[in-house]
Design a protein around this motif. Structure first.
Motif, PDB file in Angstrom:
ATOM      1  N   UNK A   1       5.863 -18.586  13.001  1.00  0.00           N
ATOM      2  CA  UNK A   1       5.265 -19.825  13.497  1.00  0.00           C
ATOM      3  C   UNK A   1       6.282 -20.482  14.444  1.00  0.00           C
ATOM      4  N   UNK A   2       5.870 -21.484  15.191  1.00  0.00           N
ATOM      5  CA  UNK A   2       6.815 -22.187  16.073  1.00  0.00           C
ATOM      6  C   UNK A   2       7.920 -22.935  15.329  1.00  0.00           C
ATOM      7  N   UNK A   3       7.762 -23.152  14.019  1.00  0.00           N
ATOM      8  CA  UNK A   3       8.780 -23.879  13.250  1.00  0.00           C
ATOM      9  C   UNK A   3       9.455 -22.992  12.210  1.00  0.00           C
ATOM     10  N   UNK A   4       9.389 -21.696  12.395  1.00  0.00           N
ATOM     11  CA  UNK A   4      10.044 -20.769  11.486  1.00  0.00           C
ATOM     12  C   UNK A   4       9.057 -19.810  10.843  1.00  0.00           C
ATOM     13  N   UNK A   5       9.611 -18.859  10.121  1.00  0.00           N
ATOM     14  CA  UNK A   5       8.788 -17.855   9.450  1.00  0.00           C
ATOM     15  C   UNK A   5       8.139 -18.483   8.221  1.00  0.00           C
ATOM     16  N   UNK A   6       6.813 -18.456   8.196  1.00  0.00           N
ATOM     17  CA  UNK A   6       6.066 -18.994   7.059  1.00  0.00           C
ATOM     18  C   UNK A   6       5.998 -17.946   5.965  1.00  0.00           C
ATOM     19  N   UNK A   7       6.185 -18.400   4.735  1.00  0.00           N
ATOM     20  CA  UNK A   7       6.024 -17.559   3.556  1.00  0.00           C
ATOM     21  C   UNK A   7       4.666 -17.895   2.960  1.00  0.00           C
ATOM     22  N   UNK A   8       3.830 -16.905   2.816  1.00  0.00           N
ATOM     23  CA  UNK A   8       2.479 -17.102   2.297  1.00  0.00           C
ATOM     24  C   UNK A   8       2.358 -16.272   1.030  1.00  0.00           C
ATOM     25  N   UNK A   9       2.120 -16.932  -0.087  1.00  0.00           N
ATOM     26  CA  UNK A   9       1.943 -16.233  -1.360  1.00  0.00           C
ATOM     27  C   UNK A   9       0.472 -16.356  -1.758  1.00  0.00           C
ATOM     28  N   UNK A  10      -0.140 -15.211  -1.987  1.00  0.00           N
ATOM     29  CA  UNK A  10      -1.544 -15.180  -2.423  1.00  0.00           C
ATOM     30  C   UNK A  10      -1.633 -14.380  -3.714  1.00  0.00           C
ATOM     31  N   UNK A  11      -2.720 -14.624  -4.451  1.00  0.00           N
ATOM     32  CA  UNK A  11      -2.964 -13.823  -5.647  1.00  0.00           C
ATOM     33  C   UNK A  11      -3.811 -12.612  -5.261  1.00  0.00           C
ATOM     34  N   UNK A  12      -4.175 -11.824  -6.257  1.00  0.00           N
ATOM     35  CA  UNK A  12      -4.907 -10.580  -6.001  1.00  0.00           C
ATOM     36  C   UNK A  12      -6.274 -10.821  -5.369  1.00  0.00           C
ATOM     37  N   UNK A  13      -6.814 -12.019  -5.503  1.00  0.00           N
ATOM     38  CA  UNK A  13      -8.106 -12.356  -4.897  1.00  0.00           C
ATOM     39  C   UNK A  13      -7.942 -12.973  -3.501  1.00  0.00           C
ATOM     40  N   UNK A  14      -6.697 -13.112  -3.046  1.00  0.00           N
ATOM     41  CA  UNK A  14      -6.446 -13.686  -1.733  1.00  0.00           C
ATOM     42  C   UNK A  14      -6.390 -15.197  -1.723  1.00  0.00           C
ATOM     43  N   UNK A  15      -6.327 -15.817  -2.915  1.00  0.00           N
ATOM     44  CA  UNK A  15      -6.239 -17.275  -3.009  1.00  0.00           C
ATOM     45  C   UNK A  15      -4.788 -17.686  -2.784  1.00  0.00           C
TER      46      UNK A  15
ATOM     47  N   UNK B   1       6.827 -31.668  -4.894  1.00  0.00           N
ATOM     48  CA  UNK B   1       6.668 -30.428  -5.662  1.00  0.00           C
ATOM     49  C   UNK B   1       5.462 -29.607  -5.209  1.00  0.00           C
ATOM     50  N   UNK B   2       4.833 -30.024  -4.150  1.00  0.00           N
ATOM     51  CA  UNK B   2       3.650 -29.338  -3.641  1.00  0.00           C
ATOM     52  C   UNK B   2       4.004 -27.905  -3.229  1.00  0.00           C
ATOM     53  N   UNK B   3       3.393 -26.897  -3.866  1.00  0.00           N
ATOM     54  CA  UNK B   3       3.732 -25.520  -3.515  1.00  0.00           C
ATOM     55  C   UNK B   3       2.993 -24.977  -2.294  1.00  0.00           C
ATOM     56  N   UNK B   4       1.994 -25.690  -1.812  1.00  0.00           N
ATOM     57  CA  UNK B   4       1.204 -25.169  -0.693  1.00  0.00           C
ATOM     58  C   UNK B   4       1.315 -26.117   0.508  1.00  0.00           C
ATOM     59  N   UNK B   5       2.548 -26.232   1.008  1.00  0.00           N
ATOM     60  CA  UNK B   5       2.832 -27.115   2.134  1.00  0.00           C
ATOM     61  C   UNK B   5       1.887 -26.842   3.301  1.00  0.00           C
ATOM     62  N   UNK B   6       1.679 -27.837   4.092  1.00  0.00           N
ATOM     63  CA  UNK B   6       0.824 -27.875   5.283  1.00  0.00           C
ATOM     64  C   UNK B   6      -0.647 -27.759   4.902  1.00  0.00           C
ATOM     65  N   UNK B   7      -1.029 -26.757   4.123  1.00  0.00           N
ATOM     66  CA  UNK B   7      -2.420 -26.624   3.689  1.00  0.00           C
ATOM     67  C   UNK B   7      -2.795 -27.829   2.831  1.00  0.00           C
ATOM     68  N   UNK B   8      -1.928 -28.183   1.902  1.00  0.00           N
ATOM     69  CA  UNK B   8      -2.016 -29.446   1.174  1.00  0.00           C
ATOM     70  C   UNK B   8      -0.970 -30.320   1.872  1.00  0.00           C
TER      71      UNK B   8
ATOM     72  N   UNK C   1       1.120 -20.330  -2.660  1.00  0.00           N
ATOM     73  CA  UNK C   1       2.286 -21.027  -2.113  1.00  0.00           C
ATOM     74  C   UNK C   1       2.332 -20.822  -0.611  1.00  0.00           C
ATOM     75  N   UNK C   2       2.860 -21.849   0.070  1.00  0.00           N
ATOM     76  CA  UNK C   2       3.097 -21.792   1.511  1.00  0.00           C
ATOM     77  C   UNK C   2       4.385 -22.549   1.743  1.00  0.00           C
TER      78      UNK C   2
END
Length: 179
Positions: A16-30, A133-140, A33-34
């Motif tokens: 991304x323009x502000x660094x490498x985003x880490x995207x954690x999804x579960x087996x269903x793609x939900x 403590x929000x684990x899903x930054x930007x999305x939340x 973490x971000x």
């Protein structure tokens, strides 16, 4: 959204323009973490608390989620609308995170305003801790919470990133660095 334990967690990385985003999804793609690569150690600690004993397996997030990340950073501020996410925070934290999702792109809210929004006007400090403590930054969008005087305040991804995100969204805030 819901409190549940997935069977597996997959870690993807997207530029991304502000660094490498880490995207954690579960087996269903939900989305679980971000965060950003410069805060990977913190994200892994958080994931360890929420999902004890579960490893993060390198892999690829669903293409729709990857595309949403790209679209957001290209200027589609509604790109994360409808992205499925789930967390394992406390009921209070999830209440705060749900309330964060009611702050539209381009707008901000103070910690006091967020506490009032959830019906707990004296819980500003607890709201701040839940926000942090929000684990899903930007999305939340925890970055949309600012000080009562309109100034930028703490952000888990760093104040320069918060400033970039709010500027990208067209939000008004006081920039102490520019003063």
């Amino acid at each position: 959204m819901t409190k549940s334990l997935p069977d597996a967690l997959i870690l993807d990385r997207v530029e991304t323009p502000v660094g490498v985003a880490l995207i954690v999804v579960d087996e269903a793609g939900v989305l679980r973490a971000f965060d950003f690569a410069d805060y990977e150690a913190r994200m892994r600690r958080l994931m360890g608390r929420h999902y004890p004993g579960m490893d993060l397996t390198p892999g690829r997030a669903p293409e729709a989620l990857r595309a949403a990340v790209t679209r957001y950073f290209e200027g589609d501020l509604a790109a994360f609308d409808g992205v499925a996410w789930a967390t394992n925070g406390t009921a209070f934290q999830r209440q705060v995170w749900d309330a964060l999702c009611t702050i539209p792109a381009g707008q901000t809210l103070s910690y006091k305003g967020l506490a009032e929004r959830i019906g707990k006007p004296s819980a500003m400090r607890a709201v701040g801790l839940a926000n942090g403590s929000n684990p899903v930054a930007i999305v939340v969008p925890c970055h949309r919470v600012i000080g009562a005087n309109g100034s930028l305040t703490g952000y888990g991804g760093g104040l320069p990133r918060k400033k970039w995100l709010l500027s990208h969204e067209g939000a008004a805030f006081k920039d102490a660095a520019a003063a």
